[in-house]
Design a protein around this motif. Structure first.
Motif, PDB file in Angstrom:
ATOM      1  N   VAL A  35       0.849  -1.185   0.000  1.00 13.14           N
ATOM      2  CA  VAL A  35       0.000   0.000   0.000  1.00 13.14           C
ATOM      3  C   VAL A  35       0.888   1.239   0.000  1.00 13.14           C
ATOM      4  CG1 VAL A  35      -1.692   1.326   1.338  1.00 13.14           C
ATOM      5  CG2 VAL A  35      -1.945  -1.153   1.114  1.00 13.14           C
ATOM      6  N   ILE A  36       0.531   2.197  -0.843  1.00 12.86           N
ATOM      7  CA  ILE A  36       1.227   3.474  -0.926  1.00 12.86           C
ATOM      8  C   ILE A  36       0.306   4.505  -0.295  1.00 12.86           C
ATOM      9  CG2 ILE A  36       2.297   5.153  -2.460  1.00 12.86           C
ATOM     10  CD1 ILE A  36       3.647   2.318  -2.390  1.00 12.86           C
ATOM     11  N   ASP A  37       0.820   5.221   0.691  1.00 14.61           N
ATOM     12  CA  ASP A  37      -0.024   6.086   1.519  1.00 14.61           C
ATOM     13  C   ASP A  37      -0.632   7.286   0.808  1.00 14.61           C
ATOM     14  OD1 ASP A  37       0.317   4.443   3.747  1.00 14.61           O
ATOM     15  OD2 ASP A  37       2.177   5.467   4.297  1.00 14.61           O
ATOM     16  N   MET A  38       0.068   7.849  -0.165  1.00 17.52           N
ATOM     17  CA  MET A  38      -0.430   9.081  -0.786  1.00 17.52           C
ATOM     18  C   MET A  38      -0.435   8.955  -2.308  1.00 17.52           C
ATOM     19  SD  MET A  38       1.216  12.018   1.625  1.00 17.52           S
ATOM     20  CE  MET A  38       0.348  13.239   0.702  1.00 17.52           C
ATOM     21  N   GLN A  39      -1.412   9.577  -2.945  1.00 19.42           N
ATOM     22  CA  GLN A  39      -1.520   9.568  -4.397  1.00 19.42           C
ATOM     23  C   GLN A  39      -0.254  10.124  -5.036  1.00 19.42           C
ATOM     24  OE1 GLN A  39      -4.981  11.591  -5.959  1.00 19.42           O
ATOM     25  NE2 GLN A  39      -4.296  11.401  -8.073  1.00 19.42           N
ATOM     26  N   GLU A  40       0.304  11.196  -4.483  1.00 17.72           N
ATOM     27  CA  GLU A  40       1.501  11.800  -5.049  1.00 17.72           C
ATOM     28  C   GLU A  40       2.670  10.824  -5.056  1.00 17.72           C
ATOM     29  OE1 GLU A  40      -0.331  13.172  -2.548  1.00 17.72           O
ATOM     30  OE2 GLU A  40      -1.303  14.775  -3.672  1.00 17.72           O
ATOM     31  N   GLU A  41       2.833  10.058  -3.967  1.00 13.23           N
ATOM     32  CA  GLU A  41       3.905   9.064  -3.895  1.00 13.23           C
ATOM     33  C   GLU A  41       3.665   7.947  -4.915  1.00 13.23           C
ATOM     34  OE1 GLU A  41       6.032   6.019  -0.683  1.00 13.23           O
ATOM     35  OE2 GLU A  41       4.274   7.179  -0.057  1.00 13.23           O
ATOM     36  N   TYR A  42       2.407   7.504  -5.026  1.00 10.65           N
ATOM     37  CA  TYR A  42       2.063   6.476  -6.001  1.00 10.65           C
ATOM     38  C   TYR A  42       2.391   6.959  -7.420  1.00 10.65           C
ATOM     39  CZ  TYR A  42      -0.662   3.703  -9.217  1.00 10.65           C
ATOM     40  OH  TYR A  42      -1.042   2.938 -10.294  1.00 10.65           O
ATOM     41  N   GLU A  43       1.999   8.200  -7.741  1.00 10.09           N
ATOM     42  CA  GLU A  43       2.259   8.735  -9.076  1.00 10.09           C
ATOM     43  C   GLU A  43       3.755   8.846  -9.358  1.00 10.09           C
ATOM     44  OE1 GLU A  43       0.110  12.282 -10.018  1.00 10.09           O
ATOM     45  OE2 GLU A  43      -1.832  11.299  -9.805  1.00 10.09           O
ATOM     46  N   GLU A  44       4.532   9.184  -8.355  1.00  8.49           N
ATOM     47  CA  GLU A  44       5.992   9.246  -8.508  1.00  8.49           C
ATOM     48  C   GLU A  44       6.537   7.860  -8.859  1.00  8.49           C
ATOM     49  OE1 GLU A  44       9.710  10.974  -8.717  1.00  8.49           O
ATOM     50  OE2 GLU A  44       7.838  12.046  -8.367  1.00  8.49           O
ATOM     51  N   ILE A  45       6.089   6.831  -8.138  1.00 11.73           N
ATOM     52  CA  ILE A  45       6.524   5.455  -8.406  1.00 11.73           C
ATOM     53  C   ILE A  45       6.096   5.044  -9.810  1.00 11.73           C
ATOM     54  CG2 ILE A  45       6.163   3.030  -7.760  1.00 11.73           C
ATOM     55  CD1 ILE A  45       5.823   4.137  -4.813  1.00 11.73           C
ATOM     56  N   ARG A  46       4.833   5.300 -10.154  1.00 11.10           N
ATOM     57  CA  ARG A  46       4.292   4.910 -11.467  1.00 11.10           C
ATOM     58  C   ARG A  46       5.022   5.619 -12.599  1.00 11.10           C
ATOM     59  NH1 ARG A  46      -1.039   7.477 -12.415  1.00 11.10           N
ATOM     60  NH2 ARG A  46       0.400   9.115 -12.989  1.00 11.10           N
TER      61      ARG A  46
END
Length: 178
Positions: A35-46
């Protein structure tokens, strides 16, 4: 990924304002979901997934030996995003909304002033009308949406999943890390 309130009958199901309630990434080594806590962090990874594939050790205090944060199952409706989509520019929010028939998600960008944009043409017009947004380009936006995973759609939904074309493609993670 989106929680679909699967226990509710179709007649009482109401779509939330935001269809995505949990962001998760699959480790390329052990295939466990984190689980990735924040949308911004997820978008960075993606946005960097091909150059920097995700591994469990990127999450502080976690390794491939730990149990998954979440399991892929039908307790919620899952959607799979494409890798390397651009990160949402600062001052904008990217909203993904699941259609009531669970056929697909629709992408919208919302500016800090509240302007909702549904197409690249609308984004281009907005950027042209707002020259103070220097450094932001139409190329920083993508309306490609995650694919709804048919095997996780609730039974009460009218399943209208598109077939063929680009909608049938999904992000694959092979055992060799490709």
């Amino acid at each position: 990924m989106k929680d679909d309130n699967q226990g509710n009958p179709k007649s009482s199901f109401k779509m939330p304002n935001s269809s995505i309630d949990i962001y998760a990434v699959q480790c390329v080594k052990c295939y466990k979901w984190r689980v990735i806590d924040m949308q911004e962090e997820y978008e960075e990874i993606r946005s960097k997934f091909t150059e920097e594939p995700y591994v469990c050790s990127k999450k502080p205090g976690i390794s491939c030996n730990d149990p998954p944060d979440i399991d892929y199952d039908s307790s919620r409706t899952w959607v799979m995003d494409k890798p390397n989509l651009p990160k949402t520019p600062e001052g904008f929010n990217r909203s993904l909304v699941l259609r009531k028939d669970f056929s697909k998600l629709d992408a919208y960008y919302i500016s800090s002033s509240g302007k909702k944009m549904r197409t690249l043409v609308e984004v281009a017009a907005f950027l042209e009308a707002n020259p103070e947004l220097k450094g932001v380009s139409v190329d920083d936006f993508s309306f490609q949406c995650p694919r709804v995973m048919e095997d996780t759609i609730p039974e009460y939904a009218d399943k209208k999943i598109p077939t063929g074309g680009s909608a049938s493609k999904k992000m694959k993670i092979s055992k060799d890390g490709d």
